[in-house]
Design a protein around this motif. Structure first.
Motif, PDB file in Angstrom:
ATOM      1  N   SER A  25      11.024   1.937  -1.285  1.00  0.00           N
ATOM      2  CA  SER A  25      10.226   1.077  -2.163  1.00  0.00           C
ATOM      3  C   SER A  25      11.072  -0.057  -2.732  1.00  0.00           C
ATOM      4  O   SER A  25      10.616  -1.209  -2.827  1.00  0.00           O
ATOM      5  CB  SER A  25       9.623   1.903  -3.300  1.00  0.00           C
ATOM      6  N   CYS A  33       6.652  -0.736   2.666  1.00  0.00           N
ATOM      7  CA  CYS A  33       7.817   0.140   2.521  1.00  0.00           C
ATOM      8  C   CYS A  33       7.502   1.359   1.651  1.00  0.00           C
ATOM      9  O   CYS A  33       8.140   2.399   1.811  1.00  0.00           O
ATOM     10  CB  CYS A  33       8.992  -0.642   1.938  1.00  0.00           C
ATOM     11  N   ILE A  34       6.554   1.246   0.735  1.00  0.00           N
ATOM     12  CA  ILE A  34       6.140   2.431  -0.036  1.00  0.00           C
ATOM     13  C   ILE A  34       5.505   3.452   0.908  1.00  0.00           C
ATOM     14  O   ILE A  34       5.763   4.661   0.808  1.00  0.00           O
ATOM     15  CB  ILE A  34       5.162   2.034  -1.159  1.00  0.00           C
ATOM     16  N   LEU A  67       6.599  -4.708  -0.333  1.00  0.00           N
ATOM     17  CA  LEU A  67       6.578  -3.513  -1.167  1.00  0.00           C
ATOM     18  C   LEU A  67       5.590  -2.477  -0.641  1.00  0.00           C
ATOM     19  O   LEU A  67       5.924  -1.301  -0.491  1.00  0.00           O
ATOM     20  CB  LEU A  67       6.251  -3.891  -2.616  1.00  0.00           C
ATOM     21  N   THR A  68       4.358  -2.900  -0.372  1.00  0.00           N
ATOM     22  CA  THR A  68       3.319  -1.952   0.044  1.00  0.00           C
ATOM     23  C   THR A  68       3.701  -1.229   1.324  1.00  0.00           C
ATOM     24  O   THR A  68       3.583   0.006   1.430  1.00  0.00           O
ATOM     25  CB  THR A  68       1.977  -2.676   0.233  1.00  0.00           C
TER      26      THR A  68
END
Length: 268
Positions: free
Chosen positions: A37, A49-50, A46-47
């Motif tokens: 993240s 990798c989360i 971000l989204t």
């Protein structure tokens, strides 16, 4: 995707912290859900990798040091796979599964690196012992910091090398993978999620927690509920449950919950 200077610096900081945290276990920066993240936040994805970190976290649930056996390196696996995932710019399920496959390989590489660093740490410990014998507390502290920085560099240096590999080389290398490998990783990725959920269920399999588990599945299809609203519902239910539990056990007797570990922690 090639990283700009600011992204490179932030990724190196995250990698350095993850390497140290794999030894300290203080703030859990080395956990995949956190490290991936943070890499996504540093690179503007971000989204994606989360989601990658969540999948890797289910895989890393089974990684633990047992006696003298050192577990695969979750820190290097998380950081390096997130970097490969972003540089490849393939955020589909196939790209995510290939990144997970890379993470498994990198975890084994990280295991070799951490064994080498731990071997070098023996020399550092002897230096710290010598400083302690001479009453040099500053020297003891210095050598401790040196050993800790070595663990951080163990992840930061490979991460830096990965960032300077051209994105075209990463994309062409991943696109050259045969179809059977990509489909196999897709199937394997689904199995990893199932195994991770099974481990979580095994850890929480008590009669007090099962109702919350099924309630979560009941609330999951309600797309109108935001994450904050779901959290508020869970918090309110937990408060009501704790209040009712305290009233039940308030008659002077020590009522057993059926969970021996929970009873010990409550007594403590």
């Amino acid at each position: 995707m090639d990283f700009n200077i600011l992204s490179v610096i932030l990724v190196l900081v995250v990698a350095f912290l993850a390497g140290m945290e794999s030894i300290l276990d203080q703030f859990q920066f080395h956990q995949p859900i956190v490290a991936c993240s943070l890499i996504g936040l540093a690179t503007g994805h971000l989204t994606e990798c989360i989601i990658l970190g969540g999948a890797l976290q289910l895989l890393a649930l089974g990684w633990a040091n047992i006696g003298a056996a050192v577990a695969p390196d979750a820190a290097l696996a998380s950081v390096a796979s997130a970097i490969i995932f972003v540089k490849a710019a393939n955020f589909s399920a196939d790209g995510r599964n290939i990144a997970i496959a890379a993470a498994i390989t990198l975890a084994t590489v990280g295991l070799v690196l951490t064994m080498a660093v731990r071997t070098l740490a023996v020399v550092i410990v002897h230096r710290a012992d010598s400083a302690a014998e001479n009453g040099n507390f500053a020297g003891v502290q210095f050598w401790h910091y040196v050993a800790l920085c070595m663990q951080g560099l163990r992840v930061a240096i490979p991460a830096g090398l990965l960032m300077f590999i051209p994105s075209e080389a990463v994309k062409s290398g991943l696109e050259a993978l045969p179809e059977w490998f990509s489909k196999g990783m897709t199937i394997g990725g689904g199995m990893v999620v199932a195994v991770g959920f099974a481990m979580v269920i095994n850890l929480m399999a008590t009669k007090e927690v099962w109702p919350f588990f099924f309630l979560g599945f009941a609330l999951a299809p309600l797309k109108e509920l935001t994450l904050i609203a779901t959290g508020i519902i869970g918090l309110c239910i937990a408060i009501v449950y704790l209040n009712l539990s305290n009233r039940k056990g308030g008659g002077g007797g020590s009522a057993s919950s059926g969970d021996p570990l929970g009873d010990i922690l409550n007594d403590y």
